[in-house]
Design an enzyme around this catalytic site. Structure first.
Site, short mmCIF file in Angstrom:
data_model
loop_
_atom_site.label_atom_id
_atom_site.label_comp_id
_atom_site.label_asym_id
_atom_site.label_seq_id
_atom_site.Cartn_x
_atom_site.Cartn_y
_atom_site.Cartn_z
N TYR A 141 1.32 -1.38 -1.68
CA TYR A 141 -0.15 -1.32 -1.66
C TYR A 141 -0.71 -1.58 -0.26
O TYR A 141 -1.88 -1.32 0.00
CB TYR A 141 -0.75 -2.33 -2.64
CG TYR A 141 -0.45 -2.02 -4.10
CD1 TYR A 141 -0.08 -0.75 -4.51
CD2 TYR A 141 -0.54 -3.01 -5.07
CE1 TYR A 141 0.20 -0.47 -5.83
CE2 TYR A 141 -0.26 -2.73 -6.40
CZ TYR A 141 0.12 -1.46 -6.77
OH TYR A 141 0.39 -1.18 -8.09
N LYS A 192 14.36 -2.57 -7.55
CA LYS A 192 15.13 -1.35 -7.77
C LYS A 192 16.14 -1.24 -6.62
O LYS A 192 16.05 -0.33 -5.78
CB LYS A 192 14.20 -0.13 -7.80
CG LYS A 192 13.31 -0.06 -9.02
CD LYS A 192 14.03 0.42 -10.26
CE LYS A 192 14.30 1.91 -10.19
NZ LYS A 192 15.08 2.36 -11.38
N ASP A 225 13.06 -1.14 -14.14
CA ASP A 225 12.92 -0.31 -15.34
C ASP A 225 13.58 -0.99 -16.54
O ASP A 225 13.02 -1.00 -17.65
CB ASP A 225 13.48 1.11 -15.12
CG ASP A 225 14.87 1.12 -14.49
OD1 ASP A 225 15.28 0.10 -13.92
OD2 ASP A 225 15.56 2.15 -14.59
N ASP A 249 2.67 -5.69 -10.74
CA ASP A 249 1.41 -5.19 -11.29
C ASP A 249 1.64 -4.67 -12.71
O ASP A 249 0.92 -4.99 -13.65
CB ASP A 249 0.94 -4.04 -10.36
CG ASP A 249 -0.51 -3.65 -10.60
OD1 ASP A 249 -1.15 -4.27 -11.47
OD2 ASP A 249 -0.99 -2.73 -9.92
N ASP A 253 1.12 -6.83 -16.59
CA ASP A 253 0.23 -6.30 -17.62
C ASP A 253 0.99 -6.05 -18.92
O ASP A 253 0.46 -6.28 -20.01
CB ASP A 253 -0.43 -4.99 -17.16
CG ASP A 253 -1.75 -5.27 -16.43
OD1 ASP A 253 -2.03 -6.45 -16.13
OD2 ASP A 253 -2.49 -4.32 -16.16
#
Ligand code: NAD
Length: 368
Positions: A141, A192, A225, A249, A253
């Site tokens: 970001y 990852k 994942d 992020d 959630d």
């Protein structure tokens, strides 16, 4: 003043839920002889209306000086037409940036009384208590280069850069290890590393820090994942998860939704420890300003109250006081008292202020 707090109620339901925190702070001062000193300030649309900016320099200065900032929520339809830098959210972003809040703590706790509010089966979520630590100031970001470029052949290219340094990884991992030690002593680091160099570096640095300073904490690693899958398959396997800005992020959630209601979810954002050992800290509910129910005494104050409980624990080291507030919330939910957002058949619907009254009475009872 021994313990200083800055309250920023903001917009929409913000002032309504913050009022209940203020009453709770008064309760601690009165009943527990604590010495919280409280200042209030404006942020978001409220500050735009009064001062023409979503956060004034004076309020920013105060935020940098106090032990902890409590913020409710910002934004609303009234300010939606403004340019990005002038919008209410810019006030929140400035606080996060200037306080350098790099570690975002997002607990996902399922209260027994609300186990049916989750979309997952009760046996999967009952008793769930996990914490996600998301890196908040680095990664894709913020990485450079970024932008959209015209390739001149009818094609355009969008670019964002995932980038992490050793110190950025270590400082957030350190917060997560410290947290794990105060909880179930288990940390899962997620990235990852199979397809991203930044992920590989993340894993290597977390392993090195573990070896150097936190060998007593049980450390595991999970690809992001797989972590997303495990969070809905068997979320109770986790105690603390640490991950980068982008994966955090999404995973935070996802974890939030395991609990069923946005009106119940607190968060904390922590910065670096100063010379006095204290970290800059901002506590806020996960929900927004809920303009659809603002001014009706209908909002659930629990996310805001639990954010204050996090402040008691992480900024003031008042574990027993934090547990007292959390237990009072839990007990009141067990009696069937519900604000509209968590209303279930056969339960008693109540307003924001009645929910807070009942929680404060329960705190009286628990401490008598
Ligand atoms: P929201 O979280 O404000 O509301 C989503 C839904 O949840 C609404 O139906 C609302 O009534 C309900 N809800 C939220 N909090 C509740 C509570 N405590 N009790 C009961 N019900 C609750 O999100 P939104 O509608 O997408 O955004 C509204 C405004 O809030 C926008 O201006 C947005 O930019 C802003 N926002 C601010 C923050 C923040 O300050 N950190 C976060 C998210 C959204």
């Amino acid at each position: 003043m021994a313990r200083s707090l800055l309250l920023l109620p903001g917009d929409g339901i913000g002032p309504e839920v913050m009022r209940q925190v203020r009453r709770t702070i008064d309760w601690y001062n009165r009943r527990r002889g604590l010495d919280f000193g409280v200042e209030e300030g404006l942020v978001g649309g409220a500050s735009i209306d009064a001062h023409g900016a979503p956060l004034t320099d004076a309020t920013m200065d105060k935020a940098l000086k106090v032990d902890a900032v409590l913020l409710a929520a910002v934004g609303g339809p009234k300010w939606e037409g403004l340019t990005f830098e002038k919008r209410p959210e810019a006030g929140l972003l400035r606080l996060r940036k200037e306080m350098d809040l790099f570690a975002n703590l997002r607990p996902a706790v399922v209260f027994d009384a609300l186990v049916d509010a989750s979309t997952l089966k009760p046996e999967i979520v009952r008793g769930l208590d996990l914490m996600i630590v998301r890196e908040l100031t680095g990664g894709v970001y913020f990485g450079e280069p970024r932008g959209i470029e015209d390739l001149g052949n009818g094609e355009r290219r969008g670019i964002n850069t995932q980038v992490y340094t050793t110190s950025e990884i270590k400082r957030v991992a350190r917060v997560a290890f410290e947290l794990a030690r105060k909880r179930g002593n288990k940390l899962c680091s997620s990235e990852k590393s199979n397809v991203m160099e930044s992920g590989l570096l993340w894993r290597q640095e977390v392993i090195a820090l573990h070896k150097a300073d936190y060998a007593d904490v049980e450390l595991s690693h999970m690809l992001a994942d797989a972590c997303a899958m495990q969070l809905v398959r068997n979320p109770k396997q986790f105690d603390v998860i640490v991950t980068d800005n982008l994966f955090g992020d999404i995973l935070s959630d996802e974890a939030a939704m395991l609990t069923g209601s946005i009106g119940m979810l607190p968060s904390a954002s922590l910065g670096a420890a100063g010379a006095d050992g204290k970290r800059k800290a901002l506590y806020e509910p996960v929900h927004g300003s809920a303009p659809d129910i603002a001014g009706r005494d209908a909002a659930n104050p629990i996310a805001m109250l639990l954010s204050f409980a996090m402040a008691l624990r992480w900024s003031f080291d008042l574990e027993d006081e934090a547990v007292l507030l959390e237990t009072a919330v839990q007990n009141v939910l067990k009696t069937g008292m519900r604000t509209a957002d968590i209303m279930q058949p056969g339960m008693a619907k109540c307003s924001t202020s009645v929910m807070a009254d009942t929680i404060l009475r329960e705190m009286d009872k628990l401490s008598s």
